[in-house]
Write an enzyme that holds these catalytic residues in place. Structure first.
Site, PDB file in Angstrom:
ATOM      1  N   TYR A   1       5.343 -14.848 -23.546  1.00  0.00           N
ATOM      2  CA  TYR A   1       6.213 -13.732 -23.203  1.00  0.00           C
ATOM      3  C   TYR A   1       7.294 -14.206 -22.241  1.00  0.00           C
ATOM      4  O   TYR A   1       7.025 -15.012 -21.348  1.00  0.00           O
ATOM      5  CB  TYR A   1       5.380 -12.611 -22.554  1.00  0.00           C
ATOM      6  CG  TYR A   1       6.211 -11.452 -22.068  1.00  0.00           C
ATOM      7  CD1 TYR A   1       6.538 -10.410 -22.929  1.00  0.00           C
ATOM      8  CD2 TYR A   1       6.663 -11.422 -20.759  1.00  0.00           C
ATOM      9  CE1 TYR A   1       7.311  -9.360 -22.488  1.00  0.00           C
ATOM     10  CE2 TYR A   1       7.433 -10.353 -20.312  1.00  0.00           C
ATOM     11  CZ  TYR A   1       7.756  -9.329 -21.177  1.00  0.00           C
ATOM     12  OH  TYR A   1       8.522  -8.296 -20.741  1.00  0.00           O
TER      13      TYR A   1
ATOM     14  N   HIS B   1       1.029   5.761  -1.160  1.00  0.00           N
ATOM     15  CA  HIS B   1       0.280   6.957  -1.564  1.00  0.00           C
ATOM     16  C   HIS B   1       0.943   7.578  -2.792  1.00  0.00           C
ATOM     17  O   HIS B   1       1.119   8.791  -2.877  1.00  0.00           O
ATOM     18  CB  HIS B   1       0.175   7.948  -0.398  1.00  0.00           C
ATOM     19  CG  HIS B   1      -0.813   7.521   0.637  1.00  0.00           C
ATOM     20  ND1 HIS B   1      -1.767   8.351   1.149  1.00  0.00           N
ATOM     21  CD2 HIS B   1      -1.022   6.317   1.222  1.00  0.00           C
ATOM     22  CE1 HIS B   1      -2.509   7.682   2.030  1.00  0.00           C
ATOM     23  NE2 HIS B   1      -2.070   6.446   2.091  1.00  0.00           N
TER      24      HIS B   1
ATOM     25  N   HIS C   1       0.866  -1.192   0.000  1.00  0.00           N
ATOM     26  CA  HIS C   1       0.000   0.000   0.000  1.00  0.00           C
ATOM     27  C   HIS C   1       0.896   1.233   0.000  1.00  0.00           C
ATOM     28  O   HIS C   1       1.818   1.327   0.800  1.00  0.00           O
ATOM     29  CB  HIS C   1      -0.887   0.001   1.241  1.00  0.00           C
ATOM     30  CG  HIS C   1      -1.601   1.308   1.452  1.00  0.00           C
ATOM     31  ND1 HIS C   1      -2.394   1.879   0.479  1.00  0.00           N
ATOM     32  CD2 HIS C   1      -1.633   2.156   2.509  1.00  0.00           C
ATOM     33  CE1 HIS C   1      -2.881   3.027   0.942  1.00  0.00           C
ATOM     34  NE2 HIS C   1      -2.436   3.220   2.156  1.00  0.00           N
TER      35      HIS C   1
ATOM     36  N   HIS D   1      -8.578   7.471  -1.015  1.00  0.00           N
ATOM     37  CA  HIS D   1      -7.408   7.060  -0.235  1.00  0.00           C
ATOM     38  C   HIS D   1      -6.231   6.728  -1.155  1.00  0.00           C
ATOM     39  O   HIS D   1      -5.394   7.597  -1.386  1.00  0.00           O
ATOM     40  CB  HIS D   1      -7.811   5.890   0.662  1.00  0.00           C
ATOM     41  CG  HIS D   1      -6.752   5.440   1.609  1.00  0.00           C
ATOM     42  ND1 HIS D   1      -7.018   4.645   2.698  1.00  0.00           N
ATOM     43  CD2 HIS D   1      -5.414   5.644   1.630  1.00  0.00           C
ATOM     44  CE1 HIS D   1      -5.896   4.399   3.357  1.00  0.00           C
ATOM     45  NE2 HIS D   1      -4.900   4.985   2.719  1.00  0.00           N
TER      46      HIS D   1
ATOM     47  N   ASP E   1      -1.235  -5.675 -20.569  1.00  0.00           N
ATOM     48  CA  ASP E   1      -0.228  -6.677 -20.207  1.00  0.00           C
ATOM     49  C   ASP E   1      -0.442  -7.173 -18.776  1.00  0.00           C
ATOM     50  O   ASP E   1       0.007  -8.258 -18.413  1.00  0.00           O
ATOM     51  CB  ASP E   1       1.184  -6.065 -20.283  1.00  0.00           C
ATOM     52  CG  ASP E   1       1.716  -6.037 -21.709  1.00  0.00           C
ATOM     53  OD1 ASP E   1       1.217  -6.798 -22.548  1.00  0.00           O
ATOM     54  OD2 ASP E   1       2.644  -5.233 -21.961  1.00  0.00           O
TER      55      ASP E   1
END
Ligand SMILES: [Zn+2]
Length: 234
Positions: free
Chosen positions: A231, A101, A99, A173, A124
């Site tokens: 790939y 910001h 997580h 958020h 992709d």
């Protein structure tokens, strides 16, 4: 050697990758690593700057949030990570959450808009737009806020497969991402940041831009992820 040294090292290295990838200033990001055999999570301690971080600082918790090892207080977002691990479950193979910001992903979260799929860079990694959660209710915000943040993520994921979609925006958020290990979760945060930047620029250049056509979405997603993926070197 401590019982959780390997898991703490993995969590530490993933957390150090966050500033290295320009995904957070100050302490604005955290990553966790999960061990499904022992059902424990190692996560960044709360409020410690990256340049002061060491593997020993990582806090180890059980799946129910009780402490397993570590003297420091875990990241304030720990309860959100644990709600997500409980939802994913062992069979998912998901072993890391990140997580941050980071500004472009946060911008879409603040606009409460999913990130449209405009190009193959996005395709992709996922073949639909990157979803944004519902806003938390006042009761949820005043209640167990971090758990409720996990709950809105889980609600939004009910219409997706978290083994395919590895990223989401929490309304107002910011981004949460996950993957097969903590490093992959941070990688996905970096991918989301690039996709978010490119999508915003696309709309600046052409506010009427249309999303990528289905055949091209399928082509790019399947050549990396489908059963006939070709790939890379394996
Ligand atoms: Zn946050």
């Amino acid at each position: 050697m401590g019982a959780y040294d390997k898991l703490k090292q993995e969590a530490y290295e993933a957390n150090m990758e966050i500033p290295r990838q320009d995904l957070a200033i100050f302490t604005w990001g955290n990553a966790s690593a999960f061990d499904w055999d022992r059902e424990v999570c190692a996560i960044k301690p709360s409020g410690v700057a990256y340049d002061e971080l060491s593997p020993e600082h990582m806090v180890v918790l059980k799946l129910d949030g009780t402490a397993a090892e570590g003297a420091m207080r875990p990241s304030s977002d720990t309860a959100t990570h644990l709600v997500m691990y409980r939802y994913f479950g062992r069979e998912s193979g998901i072993r890391g959450i990140c997580h941050t910001h980071s500004p472009y992903a946060v911008s879409w979260a603040q606009a409460k808009k999913p990130v449209p799929i405009f190009g193959t860079t996005h395709a992709d990694h996922y073949y639909k737009q990157i979803p944004v959660t519902e806003e938390l209710t006042d009761e949820a915000i005043q209640g167990d806020y971090e758990i409720e943040t996990g709950n809105v993520i889980v609600d939004a994921l009910k219409s997706a497969d978290p083994k395919e979609l590895e990223m989401i925006l929490v309304a107002g958020h910011g981004p949460f991402t996950w993957g097969s290990d903590a490093k992959k979760a941070v990688y996905n945060s970096r991918v989301l940041e690039e996709i978010a930047l490119m999508a915003m620029n696309t709309l600046i250049i052409n506010p009427e831009a249309s999303q990528l056509k289905q055949s091209l979405r399928d082509k790019h997603y399947q050549r990396k992820h489908g059963k006939n993926a070709y790939y890379g070197q394996n």
